[in-house]
Design a protein around this motif. Structure first.
Motif, mmCIF file in Angstrom:
data_model
loop_
_atom_site.group_PDB
_atom_site.id
_atom_site.type_symbol
_atom_site.label_atom_id
_atom_site.label_comp_id
_atom_site.label_asym_id
_atom_site.label_seq_id
_atom_site.Cartn_x
_atom_site.Cartn_y
_atom_site.Cartn_z
ATOM 1 N N GLY A 106 0.804 -1.216 0.000
ATOM 2 C CA GLY A 106 0.000 0.000 0.000
ATOM 3 C C GLY A 106 0.834 1.262 0.000
ATOM 4 O O GLY A 106 0.378 2.311 0.461
ATOM 5 N N ILE A 107 2.055 1.189 -0.521
ATOM 6 C CA ILE A 107 2.937 2.359 -0.606
ATOM 7 C C ILE A 107 2.837 2.915 -2.022
ATOM 8 O O ILE A 107 3.456 2.390 -2.962
ATOM 9 C CB ILE A 107 4.394 1.999 -0.255
ATOM 10 C CG1 ILE A 107 4.474 1.315 1.109
ATOM 11 C CG2 ILE A 107 5.267 3.251 -0.273
ATOM 12 C CD1 ILE A 107 5.863 0.826 1.470
ATOM 13 N N ASP A 108 2.046 3.952 -2.190
ATOM 14 C CA ASP A 108 1.781 4.487 -3.528
ATOM 15 C C ASP A 108 3.052 4.924 -4.240
ATOM 16 O O ASP A 108 3.199 4.684 -5.447
ATOM 17 C CB ASP A 108 0.815 5.672 -3.430
ATOM 18 C CG ASP A 108 -0.611 5.230 -3.139
ATOM 19 O OD1 ASP A 108 -0.886 4.027 -3.279
ATOM 20 O OD2 ASP A 108 -1.438 6.078 -2.762
ATOM 21 N N LEU A 109 3.962 5.573 -3.526
ATOM 22 C CA LEU A 109 5.181 6.086 -4.161
ATOM 23 C C LEU A 109 5.970 4.946 -4.793
ATOM 24 O O LEU A 109 6.473 5.069 -5.919
ATOM 25 C CB LEU A 109 6.034 6.820 -3.135
ATOM 26 C CG LEU A 109 7.348 7.420 -3.657
ATOM 27 C CD1 LEU A 109 7.063 8.481 -4.702
ATOM 28 C CD2 LEU A 109 8.166 8.018 -2.513
ATOM 29 N N VAL A 110 6.094 3.830 -4.104
ATOM 30 C CA VAL A 110 6.848 2.683 -4.619
ATOM 31 C C VAL A 110 6.128 2.058 -5.807
ATOM 32 O O VAL A 110 6.745 1.755 -6.840
ATOM 33 C CB VAL A 110 7.064 1.642 -3.504
ATOM 34 C CG1 VAL A 110 7.735 0.388 -4.065
ATOM 35 C CG2 VAL A 110 7.915 2.231 -2.376
ATOM 36 N N ALA A 111 4.819 1.858 -5.683
ATOM 37 C CA ALA A 111 4.050 1.263 -6.777
ATOM 38 C C ALA A 111 4.092 2.142 -8.022
ATOM 39 O O ALA A 111 4.251 1.645 -9.152
ATOM 40 C CB ALA A 111 2.611 1.040 -6.327
ATOM 41 N N GLN A 112 3.965 3.452 -7.831
ATOM 42 C CA GLN A 112 3.986 4.363 -8.975
ATOM 43 C C GLN A 112 5.368 4.414 -9.620
ATOM 44 O O GLN A 112 5.487 4.460 -10.853
ATOM 45 C CB GLN A 112 3.550 5.747 -8.517
ATOM 46 C CG GLN A 112 2.081 5.806 -8.115
ATOM 47 C CD GLN A 112 1.723 7.056 -7.328
ATOM 48 O OE1 GLN A 112 2.544 7.965 -7.182
ATOM 49 N NE2 GLN A 112 0.503 7.111 -6.825
ATOM 50 N N ALA A 113 6.412 4.388 -8.790
ATOM 51 C CA ALA A 113 7.772 4.360 -9.339
ATOM 52 C C ALA A 113 7.983 3.097 -10.161
ATOM 53 O O ALA A 113 8.584 3.136 -11.250
ATOM 54 C CB ALA A 113 8.797 4.441 -8.209
ATOM 55 N N GLY A 114 7.485 1.961 -9.683
ATOM 56 C CA GLY A 114 7.605 0.723 -10.438
ATOM 57 C C GLY A 114 6.872 0.782 -11.759
ATOM 58 O O GLY A 114 7.371 0.296 -12.789
ATOM 59 N N ALA A 115 5.691 1.375 -11.775
ATOM 60 C CA ALA A 115 4.907 1.482 -13.011
ATOM 61 C C ALA A 115 5.636 2.331 -14.054
ATOM 62 O O ALA A 115 5.682 1.978 -15.244
ATOM 63 C CB ALA A 115 3.536 2.071 -12.701
#
Length: 334
Positions: A106-115
């Protein structure tokens, strides 16, 4: 004009997309579609932040800046034929793994960086190493699509309060500070999140990176300008907070706060940007279309030619990326 003179004139470039680029670009479009579809939640959250949160409104310009940077390299790109680069599939897999990890936690910054990283790695995979080196600046600049800055709001609030109280006392106004609360004869002032200056700071960092990439060639100048793009907005925000407190002693707290939002939002920011750019512009030594590495420089790197031996067909590259995206989606569900 004599016929022989006309025959010596350079033939106009053929209109349309070079044939060598058609299959790789079609493959890249399919790969990007698959990646965005799988990571749609992260992209949706990013678009929401760009559009609805004023701290990140300036990120709406990033896709246009990336497109402009790519267009500047049109002539060099036209002389290349994309050669899909198989080892970059490892980067696609790693980026998708980062997205899965961020989404699970649920860490948006990490998920968005991965995308975003997955999309960048797909460009390297499908268009190849040499093309990606030519496009290194726009590829790297695309990282700014990821909204960041919330993590530094609290420190900036305290830093702004410290600068404001120091200047307030220096001006002769009696004041005391408790964290982010500043007590003065005109009333209590709170350095709220909106007053932390984070929007100003991250916008200046983004601008600084762009200017350094397209206008400066010396690393000493780049480092100095980036330092100014970080330090000056922080100090300027402290001065703005102090000015609000000082003006409040004369015209009242309510009127001073309204004055602060108007001046800081429309005038103060523009003045600071103009002063920074004006002071640095005489150090500009390159034209925008020469940003990044030139084809001549890349041609001199022997490792590039050796690495390009690890090729893959465009259809193979896109199928591999689609498979990795499917595995990542399955991994998120399990």
């Amino acid at each position: 004009m004599p016929p022989e003179a006309a025959s010596l004139a350079p033939a106009p470039a053929a209109a349309g997309l070079p044939a060598a680029w058609r299959a790789p670009l079609a493959a890249l479009a399919l790969a990007a579609l698959a990646l965005v579809a799988v990571t749609a939640g992260a992209w949706g959250a990013m678009v929401h932040q760009w559009w609805n949160i004023d701290t990140y409104n300036h990120l709406l310009l990033v896709p246009f800046i990336v497109a402009w940077l790519v267009a500047l390299k049109e002539r060099e790109l036209a002389s290349l034929a994309p050669q899909p680069f198989a080892p970059a599939l490892l980067a696609v897999a790693a980026a998708l793994g980062l997205w899965v990890w961020g989404a699970r936690l649920g860490i948006d910054l990490v998920a968005q960086a991965g995308a975003v990283l997955a999309l960048q790695a797909a460009v390297v995979t499908v268009l190849g190493l040499r093309v990606s080196l030519v496009l290194a600046v726009p590829l790297a600049f695309a990282s700014f699509l990821v909204p960041f800055g919330d993590e530094i709001i609290a420190p900036l609030q305290y830093l702004t309060a410290d600068i404001a109280i120091a200047l307030t006392r220096w001006s002769g106004v009696a004041a005391r500070i408790e964290g982010i609360h500043i007590h003065t004869p005109a009333g209590l002032f709170i350095v709220a999140e909106a007053c932390s200056g984070v929007k100003f700071l991250i916008a200046m960092v983004q601008l600084g990176v762009l200017v350094c990439a397209v206008r400066f060639s010396r690393w000493r100048v780049r480092i100095a300008f980036m330092a100014a793009c970080i330090i000056v907005p922080i100090l300027a925000n402290g001065v703005r907070a102090f000015a609000t407190i000082w003006v409040a002693q004369v015209i009242g707290a309510d009127r001073a706060t309204g004055f602060d939002h108007i001046v800081y939002g429309w005038i103060f920011f523009a003045i600071i940007v103009a002063l920074l750019l004006g002071a640095a512009w005489r150090f500009a030594t390159r034209e925008p279309d020469t940003h990044g590495w030139s084809l001549a420089a890349i041609a001199g790197w022997r490792w590039v030619a050796r690495a390009e031996a690890f090729r893959i067909a465009p259809i193979g590259a896109v199928l591999a990326i689609i498979a990795l995206a499917a595995i990542a989606a399955l991994g998120l569900l399990l």
